[in-house]
Design an enzyme around this catalytic site. Structure first.
Site, PDB file in Angstrom:
ATOM      1  N   ASP A 150      -2.589  -8.868  11.316  1.00 55.41           N
ATOM      2  CA  ASP A 150      -3.891  -9.292  10.801  1.00 55.41           C
ATOM      3  C   ASP A 150      -4.430 -10.541  11.487  1.00 55.41           C
ATOM      4  O   ASP A 150      -5.616 -10.839  11.387  1.00 55.41           O
ATOM      5  CB  ASP A 150      -3.805  -9.543   9.286  1.00 55.41           C
ATOM      6  CG  ASP A 150      -3.505  -8.272   8.525  1.00 55.41           C
ATOM      7  OD1 ASP A 150      -4.083  -7.230   8.883  1.00 55.41           O
ATOM      8  OD2 ASP A 150      -2.678  -8.305   7.603  1.00 55.41           O
ATOM      9  N   SER A 164       0.838  -1.215   0.000  1.00 53.64           N
ATOM     10  CA  SER A 164       0.000   0.000   0.000  1.00 53.64           C
ATOM     11  C   SER A 164       0.865   1.254   0.000  1.00 53.64           C
ATOM     12  O   SER A 164       0.617   2.200  -0.769  1.00 53.64           O
ATOM     13  CB  SER A 164      -0.977   0.002   1.176  1.00 53.64           C
ATOM     14  OG  SER A 164      -0.339  -0.309   2.386  1.00 53.64           O
ATOM     15  N   ARG A 195       2.550  -5.259  16.916  1.00 53.31           N
ATOM     16  CA  ARG A 195       1.140  -4.858  16.820  1.00 53.31           C
ATOM     17  C   ARG A 195       0.246  -6.020  17.259  1.00 53.31           C
ATOM     18  O   ARG A 195      -0.807  -5.825  17.855  1.00 53.31           O
ATOM     19  CB  ARG A 195       0.813  -4.431  15.369  1.00 53.31           C
ATOM     20  CG  ARG A 195       1.653  -3.247  14.897  1.00 53.31           C
ATOM     21  CD  ARG A 195       1.478  -2.973  13.406  1.00 53.31           C
ATOM     22  NE  ARG A 195       1.895  -4.109  12.586  1.00 53.31           N
ATOM     23  CZ  ARG A 195       1.746  -4.174  11.266  1.00 53.31           C
ATOM     24  NH1 ARG A 195       1.174  -3.167  10.617  1.00 53.31           N
ATOM     25  NH2 ARG A 195       2.157  -5.236  10.590  1.00 53.31           N
TER      26      ARG A 195
HETATM   27  N1  CMX Z   1       1.107 -19.927   5.236  1.00 58.60           N
HETATM   28  C1  CMX Z   1       1.530 -20.736   4.235  1.00 58.60           C
HETATM   29  N2  CMX Z   1       2.597 -20.473   3.464  1.00 58.60           N
HETATM   30  C2  CMX Z   1       3.282 -19.351   3.747  1.00 58.60           C
HETATM   31  C3  CMX Z   1       2.938 -18.483   4.784  1.00 58.60           C
HETATM   32  C4  CMX Z   1       1.770 -18.796   5.531  1.00 58.60           C
HETATM   33  N3  CMX Z   1       1.315 -18.002   6.505  1.00 58.60           N
HETATM   34  N4  CMX Z   1       3.819 -17.457   4.817  1.00 58.60           N
HETATM   35  C5  CMX Z   1       4.691 -17.680   3.817  1.00 58.60           C
HETATM   36  N5  CMX Z   1       4.368 -18.817   3.162  1.00 58.60           N
HETATM   37  C6  CMX Z   1       4.998 -19.374   1.956  1.00 58.60           C
HETATM   38  C7  CMX Z   1       4.871 -18.373   0.832  1.00 58.60           C
HETATM   39  O1  CMX Z   1       3.587 -18.450   0.218  1.00 58.60           O
HETATM   40  C8  CMX Z   1       6.008 -18.773  -0.066  1.00 58.60           C
HETATM   41  O2  CMX Z   1       5.613 -19.912  -0.778  1.00 58.60           O
HETATM   42  P1  CMX Z   1       5.996 -20.129  -2.338  1.00 58.60           P
HETATM   43  O3  CMX Z   1       7.495 -19.989  -2.385  1.00 58.60           O
HETATM   44  O4  CMX Z   1       5.495 -21.480  -2.656  1.00 58.60           O
HETATM   45  O5  CMX Z   1       5.314 -19.022  -3.072  1.00 58.60           O
HETATM   46  C9  CMX Z   1       7.083 -19.208   0.935  1.00 58.60           C
HETATM   47  O6  CMX Z   1       6.371 -19.518   2.157  1.00 58.60           O
HETATM   48  C10 CMX Z   1       8.112 -18.155   1.231  1.00 58.60           C
HETATM   49  O7  CMX Z   1       7.492 -17.004   1.688  1.00 58.60           O
HETATM   50  P2  CMX Z   1       8.256 -15.969   2.628  1.00 58.60           P
HETATM   51  O8  CMX Z   1       9.509 -15.571   1.942  1.00 58.60           O
HETATM   52  O9  CMX Z   1       8.364 -16.514   4.016  1.00 58.60           O
HETATM   53  O10 CMX Z   1       7.220 -14.772   2.693  1.00 58.60           O
HETATM   54  P3  CMX Z   1       6.915 -13.676   1.564  1.00 58.60           P
HETATM   55  O11 CMX Z   1       7.741 -12.495   1.884  1.00 58.60           O
HETATM   56  O12 CMX Z   1       6.993 -14.218   0.190  1.00 58.60           O
HETATM   57  O13 CMX Z   1       5.377 -13.389   1.858  1.00 58.60           O
HETATM   58  C11 CMX Z   1       3.455 -12.907   3.155  1.00 58.60           C
HETATM   59  C12 CMX Z   1       4.954 -12.675   2.996  1.00 58.60           C
HETATM   60  C13 CMX Z   1       2.935 -12.019   4.274  1.00 58.60           C
HETATM   61  C14 CMX Z   1       2.758 -12.535   1.846  1.00 58.60           C
HETATM   62  C15 CMX Z   1       3.237 -14.422   3.504  1.00 58.60           C
HETATM   63  O14 CMX Z   1       3.845 -14.711   4.739  1.00 58.60           O
HETATM   64  C16 CMX Z   1       1.766 -14.783   3.547  1.00 58.60           C
HETATM   65  O15 CMX Z   1       1.186 -15.063   2.508  1.00 58.60           O
HETATM   66  N6  CMX Z   1       1.135 -14.769   4.783  1.00 58.60           N
HETATM   67  C17 CMX Z   1      -0.281 -15.014   4.904  1.00 58.60           C
HETATM   68  C18 CMX Z   1      -1.084 -13.782   4.461  1.00 58.60           C
HETATM   69  C19 CMX Z   1      -0.928 -12.643   5.447  1.00 58.60           C
HETATM   70  O16 CMX Z   1      -1.042 -12.829   6.657  1.00 58.60           O
HETATM   71  N7  CMX Z   1      -0.711 -11.429   4.930  1.00 58.60           N
HETATM   72  C20 CMX Z   1      -0.673 -10.206   5.762  1.00 58.60           C
HETATM   73  C21 CMX Z   1       0.726  -9.640   5.948  1.00 58.60           C
HETATM   74  C22 CMX Z   1       0.692  -8.372   6.762  1.00 58.60           C
HETATM   75  C23 CMX Z   1       0.050  -7.259   5.964  1.00 58.60           C
HETATM   76  O17 CMX Z   1       0.619  -6.853   4.940  1.00 58.60           O
HETATM   77  O18 CMX Z   1      -1.038  -6.802   6.324  1.00 58.60           O
END
Ligand code: CMX
Length: 425
Positions: free
Chosen positions: A364, A233, A318
């Site tokens: 979240d 964002s 948070r």
């Molecule tokens: N559940 C399952 N898999 C997850 C995960 C979770 N909570 N968090 C990370 N992973 C996976 C990723 O999808 C990624 O998989 P692929 O390589 O197959 O695509 C792998 O682990 C590596 O990810 P990462 O390097 O640890 O994390 P990223 O920086 O790529 O992504 C985030 C960060 C937040 C998008 C990811 O942790 C996620 O999808 N979390 C769940 C959604 C969420 O809570 N989002 C809110 C974040 C806070 C906000 O911005 O408001």
């Protein structure tokens, strides 16, 4: 003239000088390397944005203008907004002046309400929010003054005008969307004298006999204001504003990014996930049942919403602030207890998955259960609350960027063949 303007008159020209001089003397200094992995990995870890409103060290979490979030939890969002903009917390007089100024700016033109009334009821609340912000764009002071030939050094003044107008009005827009979307009756007019978050709570019309919902809303709005410059964002909004698009365009763009399930929409997804757990087990499950449910989510190819982070490698402060609030205010609420239980079970599962860099909860994972407890049960609305607060950080970053005359953002892209060649593959 409001005190916030006077204060920024003192602060921002110095900031501009500081950035300009530093750029002149150190423009060629190397601060990092760009790897193929970073280009293919969402630019993770690439230092390429200047943001002085806040910082998120991986091992600490949010620090706003040098103050760790833990020390700001009892502040009003207006105080944090002043801090974001100026680098200092406001005095009592400055806070009162800002609140008075925001109150004077909140009238919403009729065309905005007509726009809301014309939307189909199944419009997602985040889409409605973005549309209403765009409906306000015709009021932009920045665009009007730009068309009149405003000088570059005056850009931030016009940005600030729009920003204050926007921050003053987003709670009213968001509360109106809530009442409209869920057929809760006519819009509730703001109550003079209430603080910004209390008024938002009031206009939503949630019964609040002991003031718990208002206290939650103050905390909620304080916690979500800003999270440095690289999140979707903030970065999107920053990029759009660098083209000198006014704050209405830029904030709407940022909020459109917030509406993604990997970013701000995760709070909606979390609550739904928790409700699914409660439904499946007819109430709070055992740890073993929860463990199985989480594994099933992962094997079905979905993420566990509310867990993991692109930058953080510790429990999000948070999250801790909301956890402490829940322990004090509603320790026995079933959804809260479940969110606490998830915190005990899910990190151990995620730690066992090598690719996941951060097994810990982010904000979240726990904001929704608080809202649900107080009667905001419409999960699709949750990200709007995040957006109302985040608008403060987005505009604060924008005003600062205009103050130092940041150029238009224009990184260079590369083709896959070009990337292979550059990597010597
Ligand atoms: N559940 C399952 N898999 C997850 C995960 C979770 N909570 N968090 C990370 N992973 C996976 C990723 O999808 C990624 O998989 P692929 O390589 O197959 O695509 C792998 O682990 C590596 O990810 P990462 O390097 O640890 O994390 P990223 O920086 O790529 O992504 C985030 C960060 C937040 C998008 C990811 O942790 C996620 O999808 N979390 C769940 C959604 C969420 O809570 N989002 C809110 C974040 C806070 C906000 O911005 O408001």
């Amino acid at each position: 003239m409001a005190l916030i303007h006077d204060k920024l008159e003192q602060v921002l020209p110095k900031y501009h000088e500081n950035v300009k001089n530093f750029g002149k003397t150190h423009g060629e200094a190397v601060i990092g390397q760009i790897t193929v992995g970073a280009v293919l990995g969402g630019q993770r870890g690439m230092l390429s944005l200047l943001c002085d409103t806040s910082l998120v060290p991986a091992d600490k979490g949010l620090i706003i203008r040098g103050i760790p979030l833990e020390q700001l939890c009892d502040k009003l969002p207006e105080e944090v907004f002043w801090l974001l903009l100026t680098g200092e917390l406001p005095s009592k007089a400055e806070l009162a002046d800002l609140q008075k100024d925001l109150e004077a700016r909140r009238a919403i033109p009729d065309n905005v309400w007509k726009t809301l009334d014309s939307l189909p009821k199944d419009t997602h609340p985040m889409a409605a929010f973005s549309i209403l912000i765009m409906a306000l764009e015709r009021e932009s002071v920045f665009r009007k003054r730009y068309d009149e030939g405003m000088k570059k050094d005056d850009y931030w003044h016009a940005m600030l005008e729009d920003s204050l107008n926007l921050v003053a009005r987003v709670p009213d827009l968001a509360a109106a969307i809530y009442r409209w979307r869920y057929d809760l009756g006519p819009r509730i007019a703001p109550k003079p004298g209430l603080d910004w978050a209390a008024n938002y709570a009031y206009m939503m019309g949630i019964p609040d006999p002991d003031g718990g919902f208002t206290r939650l809303m103050r905390l909620y709005m304080t916690l979500h204001t800003d999270h440095e410059g690289g999140n979707v964002s903030a970065h999107t909004s920053h990029c759009v504003a660098s083209a000198l698009s006014d704050p209405y365009y830029s904030v709407a763009a940022g909020l459109n990014g917030l509406a993604g399930p990997l970013h701000g929409l995760a709070n909606q997804e979390v609550l739904q996930w928790l409700l699914d757990v409660l439904e499946k087990f007819g109430g709070n499950p055992s740890d073993a049942e929860l463990d199985k449910f989480a594994h099933d989510t992962l094997t079905s190819g979905r993420v566990i919403p509310g867990y993991g982070h692109a930058v953080l490698r510790v429990v999000d402060p948070r999250f801790i602030a909301f956890l402490n609030f829940g322990k004090k205010e509603c320790p026995n609420a079933p959804v809260f207890k479940l969110a606490e239980q998830v915190f005990n079970v899910v990190p151990e599962i995620l730690k066992g998955i090598q690719k996941i860099k951060d097994p810990w909860p982010n904000v979240d994972s726990i904001s929704g259960p608080r809202l649900y407890h107080y009667g905001v049960t419409q999960t699709r609305y949750y990200t709007v609350l995040f957006g109302v607060s985040r608008a403060m950080g987005l505009v604060a970053q924008m005003v600062m960027s205009r103050a130092w005359n940041e150029p238009i953002e224009r990184p260079k892209s590369i083709t896959l063949d070009g990337l292979k060649k550059a990597a010597g593959a």
